[in-house]
Write an enzyme that holds these catalytic residues in place. Structure first.
Site, PDB file in Angstrom:
ATOM      1  N   ASP A 185      -3.395   4.851  -0.393  1.00 34.17           N
ATOM      2  CA  ASP A 185      -4.151   5.445   0.720  1.00 34.17           C
ATOM      3  C   ASP A 185      -3.851   6.940   0.766  1.00 34.17           C
ATOM      4  O   ASP A 185      -2.708   7.353   0.955  1.00 34.17           O
ATOM      5  CB  ASP A 185      -3.732   4.788   2.041  1.00 34.17           C
ATOM      6  CG  ASP A 185      -4.556   5.274   3.235  1.00 34.17           C
ATOM      7  OD1 ASP A 185      -5.451   6.126   3.050  1.00 34.17           O
ATOM      8  OD2 ASP A 185      -4.290   4.791   4.353  1.00 34.17           O
ATOM      9  N   LYS A 236       1.245   5.223   0.412  1.00 36.98           N
ATOM     10  CA  LYS A 236       0.605   6.451   0.874  1.00 36.98           C
ATOM     11  C   LYS A 236       0.743   7.487  -0.229  1.00 36.98           C
ATOM     12  O   LYS A 236       1.831   7.626  -0.823  1.00 36.98           O
ATOM     13  CB  LYS A 236       1.303   6.936   2.156  1.00 36.98           C
ATOM     14  CG  LYS A 236       1.042   6.045   3.363  1.00 36.98           C
ATOM     15  CD  LYS A 236      -0.416   6.100   3.755  1.00 36.98           C
ATOM     16  CE  LYS A 236      -0.623   5.521   5.157  1.00 36.98           C
ATOM     17  NZ  LYS A 236      -2.034   5.660   5.587  1.00 36.98           N
ATOM     18  N   LYS A 259     -10.617  -0.773  11.355  1.00 39.17           N
ATOM     19  CA  LYS A 259      -9.666  -0.581  12.461  1.00 39.17           C
ATOM     20  C   LYS A 259     -10.493  -0.624  13.741  1.00 39.17           C
ATOM     21  O   LYS A 259     -11.349   0.249  13.950  1.00 39.17           O
ATOM     22  CB  LYS A 259      -8.959   0.768  12.356  1.00 39.17           C
ATOM     23  CG  LYS A 259      -7.942   0.854  11.234  1.00 39.17           C
ATOM     24  CD  LYS A 259      -7.335   2.234  11.186  1.00 39.17           C
ATOM     25  CE  LYS A 259      -6.381   2.360  10.002  1.00 39.17           C
ATOM     26  NZ  LYS A 259      -6.092   3.787   9.707  1.00 39.17           N
ATOM     27  N   LYS A 314       0.876  -1.191   0.000  1.00 38.16           N
ATOM     28  CA  LYS A 314       0.000   0.000   0.000  1.00 38.16           C
ATOM     29  C   LYS A 314       0.900   1.224   0.000  1.00 38.16           C
ATOM     30  O   LYS A 314       1.756   1.375   0.869  1.00 38.16           O
ATOM     31  CB  LYS A 314      -0.879  -0.047   1.241  1.00 38.16           C
ATOM     32  CG  LYS A 314      -1.473   1.280   1.718  1.00 38.16           C
ATOM     33  CD  LYS A 314      -2.546   1.040   2.774  1.00 38.16           C
ATOM     34  CE  LYS A 314      -2.551   2.092   3.867  1.00 38.16           C
ATOM     35  NZ  LYS A 314      -3.580   1.809   4.892  1.00 38.16           N
ATOM     36  N   GLY A 327      -4.295  -0.672  10.358  1.00 40.38           N
ATOM     37  CA  GLY A 327      -3.340  -0.631  11.458  1.00 40.38           C
ATOM     38  C   GLY A 327      -3.068   0.795  11.905  1.00 40.38           C
ATOM     39  O   GLY A 327      -3.242   1.739  11.125  1.00 40.38           O
ATOM     40  N   GLU A 358      -7.904   4.127  -0.951  1.00 40.88           N
ATOM     41  CA  GLU A 358      -8.430   4.251   0.406  1.00 40.88           C
ATOM     42  C   GLU A 358      -8.607   5.727   0.764  1.00 40.88           C
ATOM     43  O   GLU A 358      -7.680   6.529   0.570  1.00 40.88           O
ATOM     44  CB  GLU A 358      -7.421   3.572   1.348  1.00 40.88           C
ATOM     45  CG  GLU A 358      -7.804   3.528   2.808  1.00 40.88           C
ATOM     46  CD  GLU A 358      -6.752   2.787   3.634  1.00 40.88           C
ATOM     47  OE1 GLU A 358      -5.886   2.077   3.053  1.00 40.88           O
ATOM     48  OE2 GLU A 358      -6.777   2.932   4.867  1.00 40.88           O
TER      49      GLU A 358
HETATM   50  C1  NPQ Z   1      -4.084   4.396   7.721  1.00 40.64           C
HETATM   51  N1  NPQ Z   1      -2.143   3.478   8.968  1.00 40.64           N
HETATM   52  O1  NPQ Z   1      -4.427   3.344   7.238  1.00 40.64           O
HETATM   53  C2  NPQ Z   1      -3.076   4.481   8.834  1.00 40.64           C
HETATM   54  C3  NPQ Z   1      -2.858   5.826   9.341  1.00 40.64           C
HETATM   55  C4  NPQ Z   1      -1.722   6.161  10.217  1.00 40.64           C
HETATM   56  C5  NPQ Z   1      -0.568   1.735   8.634  1.00 40.64           C
HETATM   57  O2  NPQ Z   1      -1.111   3.279   7.011  1.00 40.64           O
HETATM   58  C6  NPQ Z   1       1.513   7.037  13.922  1.00 40.64           C
HETATM   59  C7  NPQ Z   1       0.475   6.305  14.466  1.00 40.64           C
HETATM   60  C8  NPQ Z   1       1.502   7.325  12.583  1.00 40.64           C
HETATM   61  C9  NPQ Z   1      -0.598   5.907  13.692  1.00 40.64           C
HETATM   62  C10 NPQ Z   1       0.398   7.248  10.442  1.00 40.64           C
HETATM   63  C11 NPQ Z   1      -1.296   2.898   8.119  1.00 40.64           C
HETATM   64  C12 NPQ Z   1       0.430   6.945  11.790  1.00 40.64           C
HETATM   65  C13 NPQ Z   1      -0.630   6.222  12.347  1.00 40.64           C
HETATM   66  C14 NPQ Z   1      -0.676   6.849   9.679  1.00 40.64           C
HETATM   67  C15 NPQ Z   1      -1.689   5.836  11.531  1.00 40.64           C
HETATM   68  O3  NPQ Z   1      -4.617   5.414   7.323  1.00 40.64           O
HETATM   69 MG    MG Z   2      -6.003   4.532   5.913  1.00 45.00          MG
END
Ligand code: NPQ
Ligand code: MG
Length: 369
Positions: free
Chosen positions: A190, A164, A264, A162, A292, A215
């Site tokens: 995402d 970002k 989540k 995935k 996560g 996402e």
């Molecule tokens: C999401 N997580 O799906 C998130 C958002 C996210 C694994 O991409 C510190 C703690 C930094 C939690 C950055 C993933 C973070 C966090 C992004 C959660 O959108």
């Molecule tokens: Mg997300």
């Protein structure tokens, strides 16, 4: 089953990340985590709060979560015992604060399951004993750095990547990763709410790359706009931030705002609500996967159990411990053949290792009931 709670410890830990993690809403270099430990007549239960140090991903933040737990949520629990099913009902009159509520309910559930020697996976209805794992790759300073990072994760066995994205880091990173690693790679993106509906034309360029999903392209409360965007994209829309309950999931599905849901447990108020979303989505033929929040082994254990439910048909962001931390506070979760094993021990199946926990602890607070 009635569990008498004598008190709750709120413990803060500081967990340095192995590398900075950049998203469309900011950069994190260390994870400031709130752990909840309930002490009950069935023994102890542990949980982890998903809130971040700042209210950027959502309105919750870790100091706020600790405050609402201390002032309102913990004092609302009855002294004479309760079943885990009652926790949600008791906390429901307090609006919002899903991550704080989730941590408290999950700690109670862990204590109760340990008391009856049942695992989270068994209780939730896991249909398999291991889950395929994806990895979330942050925004990088350059394309070569991104390609190196993705190559390393593929080498570690991750079965889905995935990326970002944000305006200015979207089409090109996707194009080069697709070109370099081929059409077989399971690839998704995402945006963490970084776009608006005026970007719809631009986002159609992603349709060329056969992504599993995009996402949360638009703002958290843009449910109608997501439905409009879905009509213009071939890439399936998956919602994350927008879905805070099973009712939200039902609304999003009937509106056509998404065709996939990222679950989540913290964001939706706990594992019981997470399972209700799973059930709703499954009844509508909507695939779900487990997101996560850079969990330690405590949160990761429960997520891996949830991800083993039958409707979790896409790989989750259930990465190994070392994706984020050099040293986890539990026995680390380590990928084997791109999968993580669902813990089988009672409750979460893991506990913090006392010496490791003490090393990262920054504060402790005891709330007697
Ligand atoms: C999401 N997580 O799906 C998130 C958002 C996210 C694994 O991409 C510190 C703690 C930094 C939690 C950055 C993933 C973070 C966090 C992004 C959660 O959108
Ligand atoms: Mg997300």
């Amino acid at each position: 089953m009635k569990t008498k709670i004598s008190g709750v410890e709120l413990r803060r830990i500081a967990m340095p990340l192995v590398a900075p993690f950049r998203t469309s809403f900011g950069v994190e270099t260390s994870r400031d985590v709130l752990l909840v430990r309930v002490v009950t007549s069935d023994g102890e239960g542990w949980a982890e709060c998903g809130a971040m140090s700042e209210p950027r991903y959502c309105s919750e933040y870790v100091d706020g979560a600790q405050d609402v737990l201390r002032k309102f949520l913990i004092p609302a629990l009855p002294k004479d015992g309760l079943d885990v099913q009652a926790v949600g009902r008791i906390l429901h009159p307090f609006t919002g604060h899903n991550m704080a509520k989730s941590a408290l309910e999950t700690a109670v559930l862990d204590a109760q399951l340990r008391g009856v020697d049942e695992s989270f996976g068994s209780y939730l209805g896991a249909a398999r004993d291991r889950v395929p794992c994806g990895v979330s790759v942050g925004i990088m300073d350059s394309i070569p750095e991104l390609l190196d990072a993705v190559e390393a994760y593929i080498g570690e066995g991750y079965v889905r990547i995935k990326l970002k994205i944000e305006p200015g880091w979207d089409i090109e990173p996707v194009r080069v990763v697709r070109e370099r690693f081929g059409d077989e790679l399971l690839l998704q993106v995402d945006a963490n709410a970084a776009y608006t509906l005026t970007d719809a034309q631009h986002l159609t360029k992603l349709d060329d790359f056969d992504l599993l999903l995009i996402e949360q392209p638009l703002a958290n409360d843009d449910m109608v706009q997501h439905a409009q965007l879905a009509k213009r994209l071939r890439t399936p829309i998956c919602l994350d931030e927008s879905i805070e309950s099973a009712a939200d999931a039902a609304a999003a599905i009937s509106l056509g705002a998404c065709s996939i849901i990222n679950i989540k447990p913290g964001r939706v108020g706990g594992y019981l609500e997470a399972r209700r979303i799973h059930d709703t989505a499954r009844a509508h033929g909507i695939p779900v996967w487990c997101g996560g929040m850079l969990e330690t082994g405590i949160g990761r254990a429960a997520n891996v159990a949830l991800a083993a439910l039958p409707g979790f048909t896409l790989p989750g962001d259930t990465s190994g411990s070392h994706r984020y931390f050099a040293t986890d506070i539990t026995q680390p979760f380590v990928l084997s053949d791109g999968h993580l094993d669902v813990p089988t021990g009672p409750g979460l199946g893991v506990t913090p290792l006392p010496d490791l926990l003490d090393e990262v602890t920054t504060s402790r607070e005891w709330i007697a009931l």
